[in-house]
Design a protein around this motif. Sequence first.
Motif, PDB file in Angstrom:
ATOM      1  N   MET A  84       0.810  -1.217   0.000  1.00 23.11           N
ATOM      2  CA  MET A  84       0.000   0.000   0.000  1.00 23.11           C
ATOM      3  C   MET A  84       0.848   1.275   0.000  1.00 23.11           C
ATOM      4  O   MET A  84       0.306   2.365  -0.163  1.00 23.11           O
ATOM      5  CB  MET A  84      -0.919   0.012   1.230  1.00 23.11           C
ATOM      6  CG  MET A  84      -1.972  -1.087   1.215  1.00 23.11           C
ATOM      7  SD  MET A  84      -3.182  -0.912   2.549  1.00 23.11           S
ATOM      8  CE  MET A  84      -2.149  -1.111   3.980  1.00 23.11           C
ATOM      9  N   SER A  85       2.154   1.135   0.188  1.00 24.17           N
ATOM     10  CA  SER A  85       3.010   2.311   0.305  1.00 24.17           C
ATOM     11  C   SER A  85       3.564   2.745  -1.045  1.00 24.17           C
ATOM     12  O   SER A  85       3.458   2.033  -2.046  1.00 24.17           O
ATOM     13  CB  SER A  85       4.174   1.999   1.251  1.00 24.17           C
ATOM     14  OG  SER A  85       5.132   1.175   0.608  1.00 24.17           O
ATOM     15  N   GLY A  86       4.195   3.925  -1.020  1.00 21.03           N
ATOM     16  CA  GLY A  86       4.833   4.427  -2.232  1.00 21.03           C
ATOM     17  C   GLY A  86       6.109   3.693  -2.574  1.00 21.03           C
ATOM     18  O   GLY A  86       6.691   3.931  -3.645  1.00 21.03           O
ATOM     19  N   LEU A  87       6.572   2.804  -1.699  1.00 22.57           N
ATOM     20  CA  LEU A  87       7.782   2.028  -1.964  1.00 22.57           C
ATOM     21  C   LEU A  87       7.520   0.867  -2.927  1.00 22.57           C
ATOM     22  O   LEU A  87       8.459   0.307  -3.478  1.00 22.57           O
ATOM     23  CB  LEU A  87       8.354   1.480  -0.650  1.00 22.57           C
ATOM     24  CG  LEU A  87       8.787   2.536   0.377  1.00 22.57           C
ATOM     25  CD1 LEU A  87       9.226   1.855   1.669  1.00 22.57           C
ATOM     26  CD2 LEU A  87       9.915   3.388  -0.188  1.00 22.57           C
ATOM     27  N   PHE A  88       6.252   0.525  -3.130  1.00 24.50           N
ATOM     28  CA  PHE A  88       5.921  -0.557  -4.058  1.00 24.50           C
ATOM     29  C   PHE A  88       6.179  -0.084  -5.484  1.00 24.50           C
ATOM     30  O   PHE A  88       5.730   1.003  -5.866  1.00 24.50           O
ATOM     31  CB  PHE A  88       4.459  -0.961  -3.905  1.00 24.50           C
ATOM     32  CG  PHE A  88       4.077  -2.196  -4.672  1.00 24.50           C
ATOM     33  CD1 PHE A  88       4.326  -3.459  -4.166  1.00 24.50           C
ATOM     34  CD2 PHE A  88       3.481  -2.094  -5.927  1.00 24.50           C
ATOM     35  CE1 PHE A  88       3.982  -4.599  -4.875  1.00 24.50           C
ATOM     36  CE2 PHE A  88       3.130  -3.220  -6.646  1.00 24.50           C
ATOM     37  CZ  PHE A  88       3.383  -4.478  -6.121  1.00 24.50           C
ATOM     38  N   PRO A  89       6.922  -0.863  -6.303  1.00 23.79           N
ATOM     39  CA  PRO A  89       7.257  -0.413  -7.665  1.00 23.79           C
ATOM     40  C   PRO A  89       6.012  -0.200  -8.526  1.00 23.79           C
ATOM     41  O   PRO A  89       5.226  -1.119  -8.747  1.00 23.79           O
ATOM     42  CB  PRO A  89       8.133  -1.555  -8.213  1.00 23.79           C
ATOM     43  CG  PRO A  89       7.814  -2.737  -7.354  1.00 23.79           C
ATOM     44  CD  PRO A  89       7.476  -2.200  -6.012  1.00 23.79           C
ATOM     45  N   SER A  90       5.847   1.027  -9.016  1.00 27.43           N
ATOM     46  CA  SER A  90       4.627   1.390  -9.756  1.00 27.43           C
ATOM     47  C   SER A  90       4.523   0.697 -11.107  1.00 27.43           C
ATOM     48  O   SER A  90       3.429   0.514 -11.633  1.00 27.43           O
ATOM     49  CB  SER A  90       4.573   2.907  -9.950  1.00 27.43           C
ATOM     50  OG  SER A  90       5.735   3.356 -10.641  1.00 27.43           O
ATOM     51  N   LYS A  91       5.650   0.312 -11.695  1.00 22.78           N
ATOM     52  CA  LYS A  91       5.631  -0.287 -13.033  1.00 22.78           C
ATOM     53  C   LYS A  91       5.675  -1.814 -13.004  1.00 22.78           C
ATOM     54  O   LYS A  91       5.721  -2.446 -14.062  1.00 22.78           O
ATOM     55  CB  LYS A  91       6.800   0.232 -13.856  1.00 22.78           C
ATOM     56  CG  LYS A  91       6.710   1.730 -14.124  1.00 22.78           C
ATOM     57  CD  LYS A  91       7.851   2.199 -15.016  1.00 22.78           C
ATOM     58  CE  LYS A  91       7.735   3.683 -15.308  1.00 22.78           C
ATOM     59  NZ  LYS A  91       8.833   4.164 -16.188  1.00 22.78           N
ATOM     60  N   ALA A  92       5.632  -2.406 -11.826  1.00 21.85           N
ATOM     61  CA  ALA A  92       5.673  -3.871 -11.720  1.00 21.85           C
ATOM     62  C   ALA A  92       4.259  -4.424 -11.871  1.00 21.85           C
ATOM     63  O   ALA A  92       3.617  -4.831 -10.900  1.00 21.85           O
ATOM     64  CB  ALA A  92       6.289  -4.288 -10.398  1.00 21.85           C
ATOM     65  N   ASN A  93       3.750  -4.419 -13.105  1.00 18.84           N
ATOM     66  CA  ASN A  93       2.357  -4.806 -13.355  1.00 18.84           C
ATOM     67  C   ASN A  93       2.087  -6.254 -12.987  1.00 18.84           C
ATOM     68  O   ASN A  93       1.037  -6.586 -12.420  1.00 18.84           O
ATOM     69  CB  ASN A  93       1.999  -4.564 -14.821  1.00 18.84           C
ATOM     70  CG  ASN A  93       2.055  -3.086 -15.186  1.00 18.84           C
ATOM     71  OD1 ASN A  93       1.766  -2.231 -14.352  1.00 18.84           O
ATOM     72  ND2 ASN A  93       2.442  -2.778 -16.419  1.00 18.84           N
ATOM     73  N   GLY A  94       3.031  -7.131 -13.327  1.00 13.12           N
ATOM     74  CA  GLY A  94       2.835  -8.546 -13.011  1.00 13.12           C
ATOM     75  C   GLY A  94       2.769  -8.780 -11.517  1.00 13.12           C
ATOM     76  O   GLY A  94       1.901  -9.529 -11.027  1.00 13.12           O
ATOM     77  N   LEU A  95       3.664  -8.123 -10.789  1.00 15.77           N
ATOM     78  CA  LEU A  95       3.672  -8.262  -9.338  1.00 15.77           C
ATOM     79  C   LEU A  95       2.409  -7.662  -8.735  1.00 15.77           C
ATOM     80  O   LEU A  95       1.839  -8.212  -7.788  1.00 15.77           O
ATOM     81  CB  LEU A  95       4.909  -7.573  -8.762  1.00 15.77           C
ATOM     82  CG  LEU A  95       5.103  -7.655  -7.245  1.00 15.77           C
ATOM     83  CD1 LEU A  95       5.220  -9.098  -6.789  1.00 15.77           C
ATOM     84  CD2 LEU A  95       6.342  -6.853  -6.832  1.00 15.77           C
ATOM     85  N   ALA A  96       1.950  -6.552  -9.312  1.00 21.52           N
ATOM     86  CA  ALA A  96       0.746  -5.899  -8.796  1.00 21.52           C
ATOM     87  C   ALA A  96      -0.486  -6.777  -8.988  1.00 21.52           C
ATOM     88  O   ALA A  96      -1.387  -6.790  -8.141  1.00 21.52           O
ATOM     89  CB  ALA A  96       0.550  -4.552  -9.485  1.00 21.52           C
TER      90      ALA A  96
END
Length: 304
Positions: A203-215
Amino acid sequence: MARLAGLPLWQRALVWLAAAVVLVGVVVLAAKLLRTLPAVQDFLVTYPGGTHPPEGTPEGFPAWLRWNHFLNFFFMALIIRSGLRVRTTQRPAAYWTPKKRGRGKASPKKISLDLWFHQSIDILWLVNGLLFVVLLFASGQWARIVPTSWDVFPNVISAGLQYASLDWPLENGWVSYNAIQLLAYFLTVFVAAPLAALSGWRMSGLFPSKANGLAKTFKMEWARAVHFPVMLYFVIFVIVHVALVLSTGALRNLNHMFLGADAGGWVGFWIFVVGVALTIGVMEAARPVVLRPIASLMGKVSRN
């Protein structure tokens, strides 16, 4: 339930309190009746509720463990307080924006000052927790909070029955914990803490925004569904933990954890009082007027 919802808050609180007292009374009575049965008495003799760590497991509480324990409590208190502020504050008093990134990078994301403080304390708590796990296994202390035999489960039932009947199992935390304590510490350190860290990271801004597969695999909905209940678990754990520490030989228990001595006396108690006072003081001081200059060292603080 509809009638209850129409009552004033104080009357509803009294109803729930009365219901809780009745429930506790029923549980205690049922446990005492069970303990009169011969089969249950034999079960309690076979499984007394205690645990026996492997040969060579260290006893006592070394200095690193005592400091780590206090810092864990200190950071958790700040995390819970700041997390509740994030959850309940509708109009933040200030916002924080990280320093600008290089060309071609996404624009820095603005977050509330409360959320910045919450995430900053999260990182300190994680560092403290990782250090704890490393030292736990390096020192051999891990065997005190990790089940090493299947006997832990019948002993959990035994210890639970003894607690419920108000004839509590014998305590000797300097050497080992009873089965409920051991399992509770294991779940807190190796299950609840990682769940809190992973869901908070998602939920934080530390999560990679471009990691679509991980998301897609690690969905935001899952993180939101997990994070708050885990926080409630920590609140309940701390309340029960402190209550048991104070009700099962408070001075000796506090000397264990704050003085590193298996003895009576008031020194550990007063260190505990100072630690609690310090924690409450920092919780109260963690307001925008104090947080702004600290946050501005790592980014830009603005009112909107």
